[in-house]
Write a protein that holds these residues in place. Structure first.
Motif, PDB file in Angstrom:
ATOM      1  N   CYS A 164      -6.082 -35.480 -16.755  1.00 18.19           N
ATOM      2  CA  CYS A 164      -7.248 -35.316 -17.630  1.00 18.19           C
ATOM      3  C   CYS A 164      -7.342 -33.882 -18.155  1.00 18.19           C
ATOM      4  CB  CYS A 164      -8.534 -35.733 -16.914  1.00 18.19           C
ATOM      5  SG  CYS A 164      -9.282 -34.458 -15.890  1.00 18.19           S
ATOM      6  N   ARG A 198     -15.327 -27.847  -8.093  1.00 15.86           N
ATOM      7  CA  ARG A 198     -13.962 -27.407  -7.822  1.00 15.86           C
ATOM      8  C   ARG A 198     -13.990 -26.072  -7.096  1.00 15.86           C
ATOM      9  NH1 ARG A 198     -10.229 -30.120 -11.846  1.00 15.86           N
ATOM     10  NH2 ARG A 198     -11.546 -31.640 -12.904  1.00 15.86           N
ATOM     11  N   CYS A 204      -3.462 -36.123 -11.728  1.00 21.37           N
ATOM     12  CA  CYS A 204      -4.464 -36.368 -12.753  1.00 21.37           C
ATOM     13  C   CYS A 204      -4.087 -35.565 -13.997  1.00 21.37           C
ATOM     14  CB  CYS A 204      -5.848 -35.973 -12.271  1.00 21.37           C
ATOM     15  SG  CYS A 204      -7.118 -36.335 -13.506  1.00 21.37           S
TER      16      CYS A 204
HETATM   17 ZN   LIG Z   1      -8.506 -34.713 -13.742  1.00 19.03          ZN
END
Ligand SMILES: [Zn+2]
Ligand SMILES: [Zn+2]
Length: 140
Positions: free
Chosen positions: A32, A71, A30
Protein backbone atom coordinates in the motif's frame (compact mmCIF):
# COMPACT_ATOMS: atom_id res chain seq x y z
CA UNK A 1 15.36 -20.55 30.33
CA UNK A 2 14.19 -19.30 26.96
CA UNK A 3 11.43 -20.93 25.01
CA UNK A 4 12.57 -21.99 21.53
CA UNK A 5 9.33 -20.75 20.01
CA UNK A 6 10.02 -17.15 21.07
CA UNK A 7 11.82 -14.84 18.70
CA UNK A 8 14.04 -11.92 19.59
CA UNK A 9 15.09 -8.94 17.54
CA UNK A 10 16.38 -5.40 17.68
CA UNK A 11 16.62 -2.11 15.83
CA UNK A 12 19.76 -1.20 13.93
CA UNK A 13 21.43 0.66 16.82
CA UNK A 14 20.34 -1.84 19.49
CA UNK A 15 18.59 0.70 21.73
CA UNK A 16 15.30 -1.19 21.30
CA UNK A 17 15.03 -4.94 21.69
CA UNK A 18 11.91 -7.06 21.31
CA UNK A 19 10.71 -10.51 22.23
CA UNK A 20 7.75 -12.04 20.41
CA UNK A 21 6.06 -15.00 22.07
CA UNK A 22 5.48 -17.82 19.61
CA UNK A 23 4.99 -15.57 16.55
CA UNK A 24 3.96 -16.72 13.11
CA UNK A 25 6.77 -17.75 10.74
CA UNK A 26 4.76 -16.44 7.76
CA UNK A 27 6.09 -13.30 6.13
CA UNK A 28 3.56 -10.95 4.58
CA UNK A 29 4.27 -8.01 2.29
CA UNK A 30 2.13 -4.90 2.03
CA UNK A 31 2.37 -2.79 -1.10
CA UNK A 32 0.00 0.00 0.00
CA UNK A 33 1.01 3.60 -0.54
CA UNK A 34 1.37 4.35 3.18
CA UNK A 35 3.75 1.44 3.77
CA UNK A 36 5.82 2.38 0.73
CA UNK A 37 5.93 6.02 1.83
CA UNK A 38 6.99 4.95 5.33
CA UNK A 39 9.71 2.51 4.40
CA UNK A 40 10.57 3.36 0.83
CA UNK A 41 9.32 -0.02 -0.42
CA UNK A 42 7.00 -2.90 0.39
CA UNK A 43 6.52 -3.53 4.14
CA UNK A 44 7.63 -7.09 4.90
CA UNK A 45 6.26 -8.17 8.24
CA UNK A 46 5.57 -10.93 10.74
CA UNK A 47 2.23 -10.88 12.54
CA UNK A 48 3.27 -11.10 16.21
CA UNK A 49 -0.25 -10.74 17.58
CA UNK A 50 -0.41 -9.14 21.02
CA UNK A 51 2.24 -11.30 22.75
CA UNK A 52 5.22 -9.02 22.25
CA UNK A 53 7.37 -7.03 24.64
CA UNK A 54 9.91 -4.28 24.07
CA UNK A 55 12.99 -3.19 25.99
CA UNK A 56 14.22 0.38 25.59
CA UNK A 57 10.72 1.78 25.25
CA UNK A 58 11.98 5.31 26.00
CA UNK A 59 13.60 5.21 22.55
CA UNK A 60 10.37 4.26 20.74
CA UNK A 61 8.41 7.01 18.97
CA UNK A 62 4.88 6.16 17.82
CA UNK A 63 3.44 7.86 14.74
CA UNK A 64 -0.35 8.03 14.58
CA UNK A 65 -0.64 7.03 10.90
CA UNK A 66 -4.39 6.49 10.53
CA UNK A 67 -7.59 6.21 12.53
CA UNK A 68 -7.05 2.44 12.83
CA UNK A 69 -3.27 2.01 13.16
CA UNK A 70 -0.02 3.51 14.41
CA UNK A 71 3.61 2.93 13.50
CA UNK A 72 6.55 2.72 15.89
CA UNK A 73 10.20 3.47 15.19
CA UNK A 74 13.48 3.88 17.10
CA UNK A 75 14.12 7.55 17.71
CA UNK A 76 17.89 6.99 17.77
CA UNK A 77 18.41 5.08 14.49
CA UNK A 78 15.05 5.33 12.70
CA UNK A 79 14.49 1.57 12.38
CA UNK A 80 10.84 0.70 11.96
CA UNK A 81 9.63 -1.43 14.87
CA UNK A 82 5.95 -2.16 14.30
CA UNK A 83 2.68 -1.42 12.58
CA UNK A 84 0.08 -1.71 15.37
CA UNK A 85 -3.70 -1.95 15.03
CA UNK A 86 -5.16 0.38 17.66
CA UNK A 87 -8.19 -1.69 18.53
CA UNK A 88 -6.76 -5.22 18.66
CA UNK A 89 -3.17 -4.16 19.63
CA UNK A 90 -1.86 -6.63 17.05
CA UNK A 91 1.76 -5.89 16.10
CA UNK A 92 3.10 -6.46 12.58
CA UNK A 93 6.88 -6.40 13.01
CA UNK A 94 9.37 -5.90 10.15
CA UNK A 95 10.89 -9.32 9.48
CA UNK A 96 14.37 -7.80 9.18
CA UNK A 97 14.46 -6.93 12.89
CA UNK A 98 14.63 -10.56 13.98
CA UNK A 99 17.93 -12.15 15.00
CA UNK A 100 17.22 -15.53 13.40
CA UNK A 101 15.63 -15.90 9.96
CA UNK A 102 15.93 -19.65 9.44
CA UNK A 103 12.27 -20.66 9.51
CA UNK A 104 10.53 -17.71 7.89
CA UNK A 105 8.39 -18.37 4.81
CA UNK A 106 7.19 -15.61 2.48
CA UNK A 107 3.49 -16.43 2.28
CA UNK A 108 1.27 -13.50 1.29
CA UNK A 109 1.10 -10.09 -0.34
CA UNK A 110 -1.64 -7.53 0.28
CA UNK A 111 -2.67 -4.46 -1.66
CA UNK A 112 -1.11 -6.23 -4.64
CA UNK A 113 -3.04 -3.91 -6.96
CA UNK A 114 -1.30 -0.94 -5.30
CA UNK A 115 2.15 -2.31 -6.14
CA UNK A 116 3.92 -0.07 -8.65
CA UNK A 117 5.06 -1.77 -11.84
CA UNK A 118 8.80 -1.18 -11.32
CA UNK A 119 9.18 -4.23 -9.05
CA UNK A 120 7.58 -7.60 -8.35
CA UNK A 121 8.53 -10.56 -6.16
CA UNK A 122 8.94 -13.92 -7.88
CA UNK A 123 7.87 -15.96 -4.80
CA UNK A 124 4.62 -17.89 -5.12
CA UNK A 125 2.35 -16.22 -2.55
CA UNK A 126 -1.32 -15.71 -1.69
CA UNK A 127 -2.13 -12.25 -2.99
CA UNK A 128 -5.03 -9.94 -2.15
CA UNK A 129 -6.21 -6.75 -3.81
CA UNK A 130 -7.52 -3.72 -1.93
CA UNK A 131 -11.12 -4.69 -2.82
CA UNK A 132 -10.59 -8.26 -1.54
CA UNK A 133 -9.11 -6.95 1.73
CA UNK A 134 -12.01 -4.56 2.33
CA UNK A 135 -14.52 -7.30 1.47
CA UNK A 136 -12.88 -9.57 4.06
CA UNK A 137 -12.14 -7.11 6.86
CA UNK A 138 -14.51 -4.21 6.14
CA UNK A 139 -13.58 -0.76 4.91
CA UNK A 140 -11.57 1.31 7.38
ZN1 LIG B 1 0.50 -1.18 3.93
ZN1 LIG C 1 17.71 2.07 17.19
Amino acid sequence: MTDATNKTGSCLCGAVRLTAINPSNKVGACHCGMCRKWGGGAYMEINCGTDISFEGIDDITVHNSSSWAERGFCKKCGSHLFYRLKESKQHMVPVGLFDDHEDFVFESQVFIDRKPSYYSFSNKTKDMTEAEIFAMYGSP
